[in-house]
Write a protein that holds these residues in place. Structure first.
Motif, PDB file in Angstrom:
ATOM      1  N   ILE A 189       0.855  -1.184   0.000  1.00 61.00           N
ATOM      2  CA  ILE A 189       0.000   0.000   0.000  1.00 61.00           C
ATOM      3  C   ILE A 189       0.889   1.232   0.000  1.00 61.00           C
ATOM      4  O   ILE A 189       1.768   1.382   0.871  1.00 61.00           O
ATOM      5  N   ARG A 233       0.521   5.222   0.250  1.00 62.60           N
ATOM      6  CA  ARG A 233      -0.463   6.234   0.617  1.00 62.60           C
ATOM      7  C   ARG A 233       0.223   7.588   0.759  1.00 62.60           C
ATOM      8  O   ARG A 233       1.229   7.704   1.454  1.00 62.60           O
ATOM      9  N   ASP A 234      -0.300   8.620   0.084  1.00 59.76           N
ATOM     10  CA  ASP A 234       0.271   9.966   0.183  1.00 59.76           C
ATOM     11  C   ASP A 234      -0.762  10.940   0.726  1.00 59.76           C
ATOM     12  O   ASP A 234      -1.960  10.621   0.808  1.00 59.76           O
ATOM     13  N   SER A 285      -8.955   7.662  -4.150  1.00 57.65           N
ATOM     14  CA  SER A 285      -8.511   9.038  -3.988  1.00 57.65           C
ATOM     15  C   SER A 285      -9.715   9.951  -3.863  1.00 57.65           C
ATOM     16  O   SER A 285     -10.822   9.619  -4.307  1.00 57.65           O
ATOM     17  N   THR A 287      -4.044  10.154  -1.983  1.00 60.11           N
ATOM     18  CA  THR A 287      -4.292   9.004  -2.859  1.00 60.11           C
ATOM     19  C   THR A 287      -3.687   7.759  -2.228  1.00 60.11           C
ATOM     20  O   THR A 287      -2.597   7.807  -1.652  1.00 60.11           O
ATOM     21  N   THR A 288      -4.419   6.655  -2.374  1.00 60.20           N
ATOM     22  CA  THR A 288      -3.945   5.358  -1.877  1.00 60.20           C
ATOM     23  C   THR A 288      -3.932   4.366  -3.022  1.00 60.20           C
ATOM     24  O   THR A 288      -4.963   4.150  -3.673  1.00 60.20           O
ATOM     25  N   THR A 335      -2.971   0.405  -4.070  1.00 60.31           N
ATOM     26  CA  THR A 335      -2.728  -0.923  -3.500  1.00 60.31           C
ATOM     27  C   THR A 335      -2.314  -1.881  -4.605  1.00 60.31           C
ATOM     28  O   THR A 335      -3.000  -2.005  -5.622  1.00 60.31           O
TER      29      THR A 335
END
Length: 436
Positions: A366, A368-369, A419, A425-426, A428
């Motif tokens: 994952i 993530r930001d 997102s 935003t993530t 995966t």
């Protein structure tokens, strides 16, 4: 095999057969109903002429009298010369006397009467049409049975014929549906060979589809060859640029104000090398995969984090790794590295505060930001090559997520993206069945 079209053709022909059969029965019955009286009149006229001809030689010759034909003769002197017995004969005689000369009909008796007045008297001939009506009813029943049998035969033959015509088309459609240019080494579909009993239309369609497949295959081959050759040709000058920039940056005589441009050159070179690596992987045919090996996913992630860490430090962003599991994969490690590199650079490019977190779980990675995020409209097109929500932005070329998704699809690592504007935003990466 779908049978919808043969069934529809059969139903259409059956409906036409029903309409044609009913029309035929109505026409035949109408013609017979009209013609029965014509036949009866010709019969009565022939019987009358024959009786008058015999009477010229035998004045005592009685009129014809039977089940379907009754005859009475009334001479001019008023004496009845006929066999008259019973109430029905008397009633008929009363009706006969009041009838006009020539032909007439009486509905209650279903018959036709001929009143023929000649020299010496009047001849009354009455024909019953009940037998003719029974014959007509039998004929109608026979026509109805014939129509049902015809409908059955036409329906069966139409279904068989249409099935033979349509099934080769279905087979061709199935073969074309199973063909995928990217699954073949040369991109050419297998020969589409319809059955020998297929019509010329199916054979012509087969030839046209095979020709189209060959043209598509040639396009696929040219694309792969260009991508492969261009990637190889670009790698050499990029290597020269990277080595030269490293040497200049390491030279003590390089002024400090030139370190910043050199850093930008090195970053751009790394980005281009990541794109070239992805293109080289995607340019390979299905049967020529990169060399696989069992590797530690965390080690590949740490290597990619080390590559981009200077970028994050330059923007004062955090870059954290949360190791919840240490999965191992039997796959090309460079492919996973390219995918992570693009995701990390995307997170860096669209994040101004906060940072990027990388979480490693048993079967997924994952990223993530805390960046600007994306709206629902942007999410619909985010995988389109060279698409950017802000075309005037300086960061990003619009192909990173497209490459990540294509690599994930190629190696069985599905990519999911979530997102929202202003919420980051993530992404995966599900590692799939290549886990060891």
């Amino acid at each position: 095999m779908p049978q919808g079209l043969p069934n529809r053709i059969r139903d259409a022909f059956t409906f036409q057969a029903v309409i044609a059969g009913m029309t035929l029965i109505v026409c035949v019955m109408t013609a017979a109903f009209i013609g029965r009286e014509v036949v009866a009149r010709q019969w009565l006229r022939a019987e009358a002429d024959a009786w008058w001809q015999v009477r010229r030689t035998d004045a005592a010759y009685p009129p014809p009298f039977g089940v379907n034909l009754q005859g009475y003769f009334l001479p001019d002197d008023g004496e009845l010369q006929a066999i008259v017995s019973g109430d029905r004969a008397v009633a008929n005689l009363v009706w006969f006397k009041g009838a006009p000369e020539g032909f007439s009909s009486r509905r209650d008796t279903e018959g036709v009467l001929l009143v023929d007045r000649r020299e010496g008297g009047t001849l009354y001939l009455a024909a019953s049409l009940s037998l003719f009506d029974r014959i007509l009813a039998l004929a109608a029943g026979g026509l109805a049975l014939l129509m049902v049998a015809t409908m059955f035969v036409v329906s069966w033959m139409t279904y068989r014929t249409s099935k033979r015509m349509v099934l080769p088309i279905h087979r061709l459609a199935d073969e074309v549906g199973r063909w995928n240019p990217s699954d073949d080494d040369d991109g050419v579909p297998p020969a589409l060979s319809p059955r020998s009993d297929a019509g010329r239309e199916a054979q012509a369609l087969s030839s046209a589809l095979h020709g189209l497949g060959e043209r598509i295959g040639s396009f696929v081959r040219r694309e792969r060859e260009f991508t492969r050759d261009a990637s190889h040709e670009l790698r050499t000058p990029l290597t020269v640029i990277r080595v030269a920039s490293d040497m200049i940056a390491a030279d003590p005589a390089t002024p400090p104000h030139q370190q910043r441009p050199l850093l930008r050159i090195r970053r751009a070179t790394q980005d281009m090398e990541a794109v070239i690596d992805a293109l080289l992987v995607l340019a390979r045919e299905r049967g020529v995969m990169p060399q696989s090996e069992v590797f530690d996913v965390v080690e590949v992630i740490e290597e990619e984090l080390d590559k981009v860490r200077p970028l994050f430090e330059g923007k004062q962003l955090t870059l954290d790794l949360d190791i919840r599991s240490r999965p191992k994969l039997d796959a090309p490690p460079r492919v996973l590295g390219v995918m992570l590199g693009h995701l990390l650079r995307n997170g860096w490019a669209f994040t101004e505060s906060g940072g990027v977190d990388v979480v490693v779980e048993r079967d997924r990675i994952i990223v993530r930001d805390t960046g600007i995020g994306m709206s629902a409209d942007v999410l619909k097109r985010v995988y389109d090559p060279f698409y950017r929500a802000d075309p005037f932005a300086q960061s990003g070329k619009g192909i990173g997520l497209s490459i990540v998704r294509r690599l994930g699809t190629r190696f069985g690592w599905p990519v999911a993206l979530e997102s929202a504007p202003g919420e980051g935003t993530t992404v995966t990466i599900v590692l799939g069945d290549r886990l060891v």
